[in-house]
Write an enzyme that holds these catalytic residues in place. Structure first.
Site, PDB file in Angstrom:
ATOM      1  CG  HIS A 174     -48.609 -36.819  87.281  1.00  0.00           C
ATOM      2  ND1 HIS A 174     -47.861 -36.338  86.236  1.00  0.00           N
ATOM      3  CD2 HIS A 174     -48.863 -38.120  86.973  1.00  0.00           C
ATOM      4  CE1 HIS A 174     -47.666 -37.293  85.339  1.00  0.00           C
ATOM      5  NE2 HIS A 174     -48.263 -38.387  85.760  1.00  0.00           N
ATOM      6  CE  LYS A 332     -52.263 -41.328  65.877  1.00  0.00           C
ATOM      7  NZ  LYS A 332     -53.042 -40.311  65.138  1.00  0.00           N
ATOM      8  N   GLY A 333     -47.050 -40.385  70.250  1.00  0.00           N
ATOM      9  CA  GLY A 333     -45.813 -39.667  70.526  1.00  0.00           C
ATOM     10  C   GLY A 333     -45.530 -38.484  69.621  1.00  0.00           C
TER      11      GLY A 333
HETATM   12  P1  PAP Z   1     -47.947 -40.280  82.264  1.00  0.00           P
HETATM   13  O1  PAP Z   1     -48.099 -38.890  82.766  1.00  0.00           O
HETATM   14  O2  PAP Z   1     -49.135 -41.156  82.533  1.00  0.00           O
HETATM   15  O3  PAP Z   1     -46.650 -40.904  82.690  1.00  0.00           O
HETATM   16  P2  PAP Z   1     -46.879 -39.345  79.819  1.00  0.00           P
HETATM   17  O4  PAP Z   1     -45.653 -40.126  79.616  1.00  0.00           O
HETATM   18  O5  PAP Z   1     -46.737 -37.968  80.351  1.00  0.00           O
HETATM   19  O6  PAP Z   1     -47.908 -40.178  80.675  1.00  0.00           O
HETATM   20  O7  PAP Z   1     -47.667 -39.192  78.458  1.00  0.00           O
HETATM   21  C1  PAP Z   1     -47.787 -40.170  77.506  1.00  0.00           C
HETATM   22  C2  PAP Z   1     -47.617 -39.462  76.182  1.00  0.00           C
HETATM   23  O8  PAP Z   1     -46.220 -39.286  75.906  1.00  0.00           O
HETATM   24  C3  PAP Z   1     -48.178 -40.287  75.052  1.00  0.00           C
HETATM   25  O9  PAP Z   1     -48.606 -39.328  74.080  1.00  0.00           O
HETATM   26  P3  PAP Z   1     -49.750 -39.658  72.990  1.00  0.00           P
HETATM   27  O10 PAP Z   1     -50.880 -40.306  73.694  1.00  0.00           O
HETATM   28  O11 PAP Z   1     -50.120 -38.334  72.402  1.00  0.00           O
HETATM   29  O12 PAP Z   1     -49.082 -40.543  71.997  1.00  0.00           O
HETATM   30  C4  PAP Z   1     -46.956 -41.049  74.614  1.00  0.00           C
HETATM   31  O13 PAP Z   1     -47.074 -41.590  73.308  1.00  0.00           O
HETATM   32  C5  PAP Z   1     -45.892 -39.978  74.717  1.00  0.00           C
HETATM   33  N1  PAP Z   1     -44.544 -40.534  74.839  1.00  0.00           N
HETATM   34  C6  PAP Z   1     -44.147 -41.574  75.616  1.00  0.00           C
HETATM   35  N2  PAP Z   1     -42.845 -41.803  75.442  1.00  0.00           N
HETATM   36  C7  PAP Z   1     -42.398 -40.911  74.540  1.00  0.00           C
HETATM   37  C8  PAP Z   1     -41.121 -40.647  73.932  1.00  0.00           C
HETATM   38  N3  PAP Z   1     -40.064 -41.389  74.225  1.00  0.00           N
HETATM   39  N4  PAP Z   1     -41.033 -39.633  73.071  1.00  0.00           N
HETATM   40  C9  PAP Z   1     -42.106 -38.871  72.758  1.00  0.00           C
HETATM   41  N5  PAP Z   1     -43.338 -39.068  73.275  1.00  0.00           N
HETATM   42  C10 PAP Z   1     -43.482 -40.071  74.162  1.00  0.00           C
END
Ligand code: PAP
Length: 367
Positions: A174, A332-333
């Protein structure tokens, strides 16, 4: 990956890093803290950080002009040390991102793509190859346990574990581009894949994540700190611009710049780009067999969120952070959740700040 004969076992990377245990013959002990002389000693670390600006509530330090989680800083210092922490290797692939911009997804997609020969992605439901379904690492491990986060690994004193990973290695960070060592940024044999996301959705996602530790934190507080360039991994525009500029100025074979929204729109296209970039394009036979679609499905939000391992309360012991679990990385993704948290005026303010900072770069988050 393994062998049943007497010949030496040749491992090809990437492998899930939590599965790698190094015995004494390998010169490293992987599953317990092993500073190996690369972590700063406590008093040295204290002298470096004691004068740094801090935000105790968000547990941030301003190190070399960037606001970073204080727990990463010893790891970053270790990685930056010339000849010290990080030993680059031909073929290394570094996934870089601001927090909450698609890191978990990119880790899964890159791992599934690069490890597809050892671990073919499971075919669509209805096919009965249960053995492959059960054995894919991404069905039993969270993506963060497959691909190490460099600063967390080094901060935990487990930097030597990187040396034990077979090539090609896959790792993530990061950290801002300007904070990475030249052994990564100026290395034609090391590839960087960056993913960015609309900063408004990033802030919303970050707020939901931070609330697990600080349930009372108002959204406005995090929003203001983002606008002022003082929230986690801020200034966020510096983070994005650092990698964007590198993707423009480096040979296009060393930095691939992806956008979360584009990946959502056409994940198969993103996977093909990624595969070409790491030098493992899909063959006509793989295309014919639907391997790209299998990878997209394996790594999809719905699939990953509903796995037992990602519903479980745990997180890799290496990366243990209180309040966060494997499930914390799946919320939510999608795109546009900012509209449920920001007034149009707030959105316009952040958009305008980001637009101004990115002016002249050729990059924009305005739709
Ligand atoms: P991190 O930097 O702490 O590892 P990161 O994975 O970058 O976190 O971000 C999490 C976001 O990616 C979440 O978004 P949201 O809060 O807006 O929902 C998470 O839901 C989303 N995310 C995780 N996995 C996936 C996936 N397979 N496809 C799409 N979005 C995803």
């Amino acid at each position: 990956m393994g062998s049943t004969g007497d010949e030496p076992i040749v491992m090809a990377g990437p492998v899930p890093f939590v599965d790698v245990v190094v015995d004494n013959a390998g010169g490293a002990v992987a599953n317990k803290a092993d500073p190996g002389g690369v972590l700063p000693q406590e008093d040295e670390y204290e002298s470096i950080v004691s004068s740094l600006p801090s935000n105790p509530k968000l547990q941030l330090l301003c190190y070399q002009g960037k606001w970073l989680l204080e727990s990463w800083v010893p790891g970053i210092i270790a990685i930056q040390r010339p000849g010290g922490g990080f030993a680059p290797r031909h073929g290394d692939v570094v996934l870089a991102s601001l927090p909450k911009c698609g890191t978990t997804w990119l880790k899964a997609l890159a791992f599934a793509t690069m490890a597809r020969r050892a671990h073919p992605p499971p075919p669509a439901a209805g096919d009965d190859d249960e053995r492959r379904q059960r054995h894919h690492p991404l069905l039993r491990l969270n993506p963060h346990d497959c691909v190490p986060s460099m600063e967390k690994l080094f901060a935990a004193g487990l930097g030597s574990k990187m040396d034990a990973l077979p090539s090609p290695r896959l790792m993530a960070t990061h950290v801002h581009h300007s904070l990475l060592p030249a052994s990564i940024t100026d290395n034609p044999h090391c590839k960087i894949i960056y993913i960015c996301r609309d900063p408004k959705d990033m802030i919303v996602s970050l707020w939901h994540f931070v609330r697990r530790r600080l349930p009372e934190i108002p959204f406005l507080e995090l929003f203001e700190s983002a606008c002022e360039g003082r929230c986690l991994s801020s200034p966020i525009w510096d983070h994005i611009l650092g990698y964007w500029n590198a993707s423009k100025t480096s040979p296009e074979t060393t930095v691939l710049f992806l956008r979360y929204e584009e990946l959502l729109h056409d994940p198969a296209d993103g996977v093909r780009k990624l595969a070409r970039f790491v030098g493992q394009p899909f063959s006509p036979e793989e295309e014919e067999a639907g391997v790209v679609e299998d990878i997209v499905r394996l790594c999809s939000f719905e699939q990953m969120k509903n796995l037992e391992v990602n519903k479980a309360a745990g997180l890799s012991p290496v990366l243990q952070q209180n309040a966060y679990t494997n499930g914390s990385f799946f919320r939510k993704g999608g795109t546009g959740d900012w509209a449920n948290h920001m007034t149009p005026e707030m959105a316009e303010r952040l958009d305008a700040i980001v637009e101004e900072k990115l002016r002249g770069s050729g990059l924009s988050f305005r739709s």
